[in-house]
Design an enzyme around this catalytic site. Structure first.
Site, mmCIF file in Angstrom:
data_model
loop_
_atom_site.group_PDB
_atom_site.id
_atom_site.type_symbol
_atom_site.label_atom_id
_atom_site.label_comp_id
_atom_site.label_asym_id
_atom_site.label_seq_id
_atom_site.Cartn_x
_atom_site.Cartn_y
_atom_site.Cartn_z
ATOM 1 C CG ASP A 22 21.890 58.218 64.882
ATOM 2 O OD1 ASP A 22 20.782 58.481 64.238
ATOM 3 O OD2 ASP A 22 22.841 59.203 64.970
ATOM 4 C CD GLU A 204 20.130 60.052 57.419
ATOM 5 O OE1 GLU A 204 21.031 60.688 56.984
ATOM 6 O OE2 GLU A 204 19.600 60.550 58.453
#
Length: 324
Positions: A22, A204
């Site tokens: 991420d 997401e």
């Protein structure tokens, strides 16, 4: 079977920073860069700082915050992003409660000064929704990002809804401050297509890049193995970004696994610019397909870099290229 540490390194998949999922790279007003990401233990928030993107790879990494021993923010510290908004540095991240697992919510740290590497970070608690909002952050919520348009700051995040099968959608709202939203949530996208529904129904990891008066919002879809991929929405600057009709969703993923090049499950990216002004996509991926056990326990999602090209219609092109 022992967990693989790394798959074969090819001329396309040489990691930028190992075991940092991420990944987020933000640029300060002085042109320097900050890097943060999820660490394999999901237990802290780290920062790096360098004058160049390339310098981040070898930059000193410090821990600016560590999870609580119990209660909120005590487990699954995920997907931090550092942003300078409303005159201050903030870090937005997702956290869980180890005493009540999977109650993940978005939280905020605020820097007490103007130097994120030296000044103290203060907990500001859970991100606050607008006063009239009865829905936001009541359920599994994570992966917040921020972008500016027309002088306003917008907050985009993923939140699960549904009875039975839980579906992760993306929502948008305008911000009132660094810790509170000004408007009620608006649904941007839900997993409509087959490539968004592999393993789990997921949208997401939103990220924004702008080009020639248009806003492009990428997001990640499906479970976190080799099926993980990136889709994209687009809108025109100056339109009402809180109107879902202002956004157009692409029918196909814009980035996906390429076994020949040794890149598996690309996703959860951010965007920045290099020293020459080129748009750079910072994303994570694995260098192998097979995962032993829970994919969240696999530490080998590595941060990688990709230069973004633009087609004749002004749309971004994401293509794996040889490194170096």
């Amino acid at each position: 079977m022992e967990q693989k540490i790394n798959g074969p390194i090819t001329e396309y998949n040489n990691p930028f920073i190992l075991q940092r999922a991420d990944p987020f790279v933000g640029q300060a007003a002085d042109g320097s860069y900050y890097f943060t990401a999820s660490v394999p233990a999901y237990d802290r928030i780290i920062l790096r700082h360098a004058d160049t993107i390339e310098g981040l790879a070898q930059a000193e990494e410090i821990t600016v915050w560590t999870r609580h021993e119990s209660g909120p923010m005590s487990e699954h510290i995920w997907a931090p992003e550092i942003h300078y908004v409303f005159g201050k540095w903030y870090i937005y991240f997702a956290g869980d409660d180890r005493d009540n697992l999977w109650t993940i919510r978005p939280y905020v740290l605020e820097c007490s000064g103007q130097d994120p590497m030296k000044d103290t970070w203060v907990e500001r608690g859970q991100m606050q929704c607008a006063d009239a909002d009865e829905f936001s952050f009541r359920a599994f919520s994570l992966d917040a990002t921020i972008f500016e348009s027309g002088g306003d700051q917008y907050f985009v995040w993923a939140e699960k809804v549904g009875v039975g099968r839980q579906i992760s959608n993306l929502y948008i709202a305008r911000m009132e401050s660094g810790v509170k939203l000004a408007t009620v949530q608006v649904l941007l996208t839900t997993p409509d297509y087959d490539w968004e529904r592999i393993g789990f129904w997921v949208n997401e990891g939103p990220a924004v890049v702008k080009h020639d008066g248009r806003i492009f919002l990428t997001y990640s879809a499906s479970a976190t193995g080799a099926c993980y991929c990136m889709g994209m929405l687009s809108a025109v600057e100056g339109t009402d970004l809180l109107d879902p009709k202002s956004w157009v969703k692409g029918r196909r993923p814009v980035l996906a696994t390429d076994a020949e090049k040794g890149i598996y499950g690309p996703g959860h990216n951010s965007f920045t610019k290099d020293g020459e002004g080129n748009d750079i996509c910072v994303y994570h991926a694995r260098t192998y397909e097979e995962i032993v056990g829970d994919s969240l326990a696999d530490p080998n999602r590595h941060a990688m870099l990709m230069k973004v090209e633009w087609d004749e219609e002004g749309r971004p092109l994401f293509a794996y290229r040889k490194q170096g």
